[in-house]
Design a protein around this motif. Structure first.
Motif, short mmCIF file in Angstrom:
data_model
loop_
_atom_site.label_atom_id
_atom_site.label_comp_id
_atom_site.label_asym_id
_atom_site.label_seq_id
_atom_site.Cartn_x
_atom_site.Cartn_y
_atom_site.Cartn_z
N GLU B 47 107.51 23.27 102.13
CA GLU B 47 106.84 23.76 103.34
C GLU B 47 107.49 23.16 104.59
O GLU B 47 107.71 23.86 105.58
CB GLU B 47 105.34 23.39 103.32
N ASN B 51 109.68 25.10 107.44
CA ASN B 51 109.32 24.96 108.85
C ASN B 51 110.53 24.61 109.71
O ASN B 51 110.70 25.15 110.80
CB ASN B 51 108.24 23.90 109.03
N HIS B 55 111.26 27.34 112.42
CA HIS B 55 110.75 26.95 113.74
C HIS B 55 111.70 26.06 114.54
O HIS B 55 111.51 25.88 115.73
CB HIS B 55 109.42 26.19 113.62
N GLY B 109 101.22 26.17 106.22
CA GLY B 109 102.20 25.17 105.79
C GLY B 109 101.76 23.74 106.06
O GLY B 109 101.72 22.91 105.15
MG LIG Z 1 105.21 26.74 107.74
#
Ligand SMILES: [Mg+2]
Ligand SMILES: Nc1ncnc2c1ncn2[C@@H]1O[C@H](COP(=O)(O)OP(=O)(O)O)[C@@H](O)[C@H]1O
Lengths: 115, 141
Positions: B47, B51, B55, B109
């Motif tokens: 997770e 990310n 992101h 997440g």
């Molecule tokens: Mg996530």
């Protein structure tokens, strides 16, 4: 049932994997890997209409042993290589998600959640 | 026993996201860690790794394996998280449509990382990046 039974019930084609006598009790159907990671517990089969390497990664992190691609989706060469490396059986069925899940449920596979 | 592992997580190749987590999973299996412990580490790290890719444009992962504890440090030089408390809420996500089409971005997440780890520390600064340190302890059971 075994992975071989899943293949028969769904009229599926084996994409890769050799060990088909593994017992499976629970399955989950989703195109959202985020949900699989957050809500799945002991399911051993993943049904999905999503095709990218993270479907195989997600199944691996969850210790799933078999992925069934619905609607005749074909996994990529990269996905097949990863599945082989991680020991995950890949199947593809022409059936749609609802029908595929329904047939497996009817034949005794569970969702793993309370009914 | 103390094992240190280091991975670069590329930000420009979505297909490679999860390589580091997969490698850690393999290592823990070879070292004979319990399946439930391996699962918790694998999900939390995956997770976090996803990310960093979706992101933050990628980052780095440092993993320390001790017999009774696995520590994962994820470092990125992405945009940072403006409001960590909000980001920790189930369902909160800033992921764009294209990320959702790839099967991610449900906003589960960070809550999931919290659920599967024993400690989670997030240090983040806008425009500088994010450091996430998580530990999974091997307890009796
Ligand atoms: Mg996530
Ligand atoms: N490494 C990171 N860098 C910047 N923002 C992040 C990072 N990790 C998480 N976030 C922010 O926190 C939100 C929630 O993260 P998460 O719970 O994993 O949900 P999702 O990834 O599905 O959006 C993200 O939508 C994003 O805004």
């Amino acid at each position: 049932m075994t992975i071989a039974d899943v293949k028969t019930i769904l009229n599926a084609r084996l994409v890769c994997g050799e060990v088909l006598d593994t017992q499976v009790h629970n399955a989950c159907g989703s195109d959202m890997m985020s949900d699989v990671l957050a809500f799945v517990k002991e399911q051993s089969v993943l049904l999905s209409g999503l095709v990218n390497t993270q479907v195989v990664r997600t199944a691996d992190m969850m210790d799933m042993v078999c992925i069934v691609f619905v609607r005749g989706k074909e996994p990529t060469a990269e996905m097949i290589a990863l599945a082989q490396e991680r020991g995950i059986v890949l199947l593809t069925t022409p059936l749609r998600m609802f029908t595929a899940c329904g047939l497996l449920y009817q034949n005794g596979l569970n969702g793993g959640d309370a009914v | 026993m103390s094992i240190q592992l280091h991975y670069v997580v590329p930000g420009d190749d979505f297909t490679r996201a999860g390589e580091a987590s997969g490698a850690v999973k393999t290592t823990l299996k070879q070292l004979g860690f319990r399946p439930d412990v391996i699962r918790r580490v694998a999900i939390a790290m995956y997770e976090g790794e996803i990310n960093m890719v979706i992101h933050a444009g990628g980052g780095e992962a440092d993993v320390e394996i001790l017999p009774d504890c696995v520590t994962i440090l994820l470092t990125d030089h992405g945009p940072g998280i403006p409001d960590v408390e909000q980001a920790m809420q189930e369902g909160f996500s800033t992921a764009p449509e294209n990320v959702r089409n790839l099967g991610f971005g449900a906003g589960m997440g960070l809550p999931n990382i919290k659920k599967y780890t024993d400690t989670l520390d997030i240090e983040t600064e806008i425009g500088v990046g994010t450091r996430m340190r998580m530990t999974v302890r091997v307890t009796e059971g």
